[in-house]
Design a protein around this motif. Sequence first.
Motif, short mmCIF file in Angstrom:
data_model
loop_
_atom_site.label_atom_id
_atom_site.label_comp_id
_atom_site.label_asym_id
_atom_site.label_seq_id
_atom_site.Cartn_x
_atom_site.Cartn_y
_atom_site.Cartn_z
N GLN A 191 0.81 -1.22 0.00
CA GLN A 191 0.00 0.00 0.00
C GLN A 191 0.84 1.27 0.00
O GLN A 191 0.38 2.33 -0.42
CB GLN A 191 -0.97 0.00 1.17
CG GLN A 191 -0.32 0.01 2.54
CD GLN A 191 -1.36 -0.08 3.65
OE1 GLN A 191 -2.51 -0.42 3.41
NE2 GLN A 191 -0.95 0.22 4.86
N GLN A 192 2.09 1.17 0.44
CA GLN A 192 2.95 2.35 0.42
C GLN A 192 3.30 2.77 -1.00
O GLN A 192 3.63 3.93 -1.25
CB GLN A 192 4.24 2.07 1.21
CG GLN A 192 4.01 1.71 2.67
CD GLN A 192 3.26 2.80 3.43
OE1 GLN A 192 3.52 3.99 3.23
NE2 GLN A 192 2.33 2.39 4.30
N HIS A 193 3.23 1.82 -1.95
CA HIS A 193 3.51 2.13 -3.34
C HIS A 193 2.26 2.55 -4.12
O HIS A 193 2.36 2.98 -5.26
CB HIS A 193 4.13 0.90 -4.04
CG HIS A 193 5.39 0.41 -3.42
ND1 HIS A 193 5.42 -0.63 -2.50
CD2 HIS A 193 6.68 0.83 -3.54
CE1 HIS A 193 6.66 -0.85 -2.12
NE2 HIS A 193 7.45 0.02 -2.73
N ASP A 194 1.12 2.42 -3.50
CA ASP A 194 -0.17 2.70 -4.16
C ASP A 194 -0.50 4.18 -3.98
O ASP A 194 -1.03 4.60 -2.95
CB ASP A 194 -1.25 1.82 -3.54
CG ASP A 194 -2.57 1.87 -4.30
OD1 ASP A 194 -2.75 2.79 -5.13
OD2 ASP A 194 -3.43 1.01 -4.05
N THR A 195 -0.21 4.98 -5.00
CA THR A 195 -0.38 6.43 -4.90
C THR A 195 -1.82 6.82 -4.61
O THR A 195 -2.09 7.68 -3.76
CB THR A 195 0.08 7.11 -6.20
OG1 THR A 195 1.45 6.77 -6.44
CG2 THR A 195 -0.05 8.63 -6.11
N LEU A 196 -2.77 6.19 -5.29
CA LEU A 196 -4.19 6.53 -5.07
C LEU A 196 -4.63 6.15 -3.67
O LEU A 196 -5.47 6.83 -3.06
CB LEU A 196 -5.07 5.85 -6.11
CG LEU A 196 -4.96 6.36 -7.54
CD1 LEU A 196 -5.91 5.60 -8.46
CD2 LEU A 196 -5.25 7.86 -7.61
N TRP A 197 -4.09 5.08 -3.13
CA TRP A 197 -4.44 4.66 -1.76
C TRP A 197 -3.90 5.66 -0.75
O TRP A 197 -4.54 5.95 0.26
CB TRP A 197 -3.90 3.27 -1.49
CG TRP A 197 -4.37 2.70 -0.19
CD1 TRP A 197 -3.74 2.72 1.01
CD2 TRP A 197 -5.62 2.03 0.04
NE1 TRP A 197 -4.49 2.11 1.98
CE2 TRP A 197 -5.66 1.67 1.42
CE3 TRP A 197 -6.69 1.69 -0.77
CZ2 TRP A 197 -6.73 0.99 1.98
CZ3 TRP A 197 -7.77 1.00 -0.22
CH2 TRP A 197 -7.78 0.66 1.15
N GLN A 198 -2.72 6.19 -1.01
CA GLN A 198 -2.08 7.11 -0.08
C GLN A 198 -2.60 8.54 -0.20
O GLN A 198 -2.39 9.36 0.69
CB GLN A 198 -0.56 7.12 -0.31
CG GLN A 198 0.12 5.78 -0.03
CD GLN A 198 -0.04 5.31 1.41
OE1 GLN A 198 -0.12 6.12 2.32
NE2 GLN A 198 -0.11 4.00 1.60
N THR A 199 -3.28 8.85 -1.30
CA THR A 199 -3.77 10.20 -1.54
C THR A 199 -5.11 10.43 -0.85
O THR A 199 -6.07 9.68 -1.08
CB THR A 199 -3.93 10.48 -3.04
OG1 THR A 199 -2.67 10.29 -3.69
CG2 THR A 199 -4.43 11.90 -3.30
N GLN A 200 -5.20 11.44 0.00
CA GLN A 200 -6.43 11.78 0.70
C GLN A 200 -7.14 12.93 -0.02
O GLN A 200 -6.51 13.94 -0.34
CB GLN A 200 -6.14 12.18 2.15
CG GLN A 200 -5.67 11.04 3.04
CD GLN A 200 -6.79 10.11 3.45
OE1 GLN A 200 -7.97 10.45 3.36
NE2 GLN A 200 -6.43 8.92 3.91
N ALA A 242 -8.39 6.20 -4.01
CA ALA A 242 -8.72 4.88 -4.55
C ALA A 242 -10.16 4.48 -4.27
O ALA A 242 -10.72 3.61 -4.95
CB ALA A 242 -7.77 3.83 -3.97
N LEU A 243 -10.78 5.10 -3.26
CA LEU A 243 -12.15 4.73 -2.86
C LEU A 243 -13.16 5.81 -3.23
O LEU A 243 -14.33 5.72 -2.86
CB LEU A 243 -12.20 4.47 -1.35
CG LEU A 243 -11.17 3.47 -0.80
CD1 LEU A 243 -11.33 3.32 0.70
CD2 LEU A 243 -11.29 2.13 -1.50
N LEU A 244 -12.73 6.82 -3.96
CA LEU A 244 -13.60 7.95 -4.27
C LEU A 244 -14.88 7.52 -4.98
O LEU A 244 -15.98 7.93 -4.61
CB LEU A 244 -12.85 8.97 -5.13
CG LEU A 244 -13.70 10.14 -5.65
CD1 LEU A 244 -14.24 10.98 -4.50
CD2 LEU A 244 -12.89 10.99 -6.62
#
Length: 280
Positions: A191-200, A242-244
């Motif tokens: 998950q640290q490499h997942d840009t969309l997951w890390q973006t709030q 990622a969940l938008l």
Amino acid sequence: MITHLNCDLVKRFHFIELIVFWENRLTTKHIQQHFNISRSSASKHIQDYLKLYPDFLVYNNSKKGYQATKHFIPKYGAQDLGTYLHITQQGIQSEYYNHFTAMQSPLIPVNPQRVSGILHALKHKQRIDVGYASVSSPEFESRIISPHNLVFDGTRWHVRAYCEKNRDFRDFVLTRFNGECEIEGPAEYDQQHDTLWQTQLTVGIEPDPRLTANRARIIALDHQMNQQSNGNYKRNIKVRAALLLYLLKQLRVDSYQANPEAQQIILSPDCLSGLQPYMP
């Protein structure tokens, strides 16, 4: 003095906090009926909790039960309504709470045999070769993925994973796996490499401006919006990029309704520009 909390005691303390939080009155009967234990044992659990947090609860003689003080801060798990309903209906004597009903997803439940390999990979951070079918590729085909999170969108379960076919992070619907799984070694991406997951992101919602003032006020209450200095209502919701799309679908703002009563809420114009790069 309690020096170590085992799993059972944590569950009892969580239950105590849920009852205090949602019902504003805790008695030994709550604990007796839920855990099917004696009154003395139930009383001991309350006293054990009070030994750790003497300022959190106070006994109200008129109500014959414990209530939260201004110092009460839940320590043992989620306090949302869904958690309260789920846990209180799990008791051995669950008919005590049989006036609650929760809608379940109408879709087919996930088959454990189809996703056990996925769960194993999540737990052990592994890279796996799995069989997966999609609308664009309806036949099961091999996918090498590195999963990092399970996601429930309100209807379906997904797994968020790095896909070597697409060379990117994607969401995979759990019911579309065929159950075949081969371990390919440690996961190279998480998950640290997942840009969309890390973006709030911040999603701003407000009542449909076509509604009358009174109707807008009711919609604002439904969605816990705050009234602004200009008299309008608004609420900001934080979400991972990622969940938008799942959130927009839950809020029913993923499409436009000609009838304002059907639309009810819209995305705030001032947040739209920030969300556009993450929308289809």
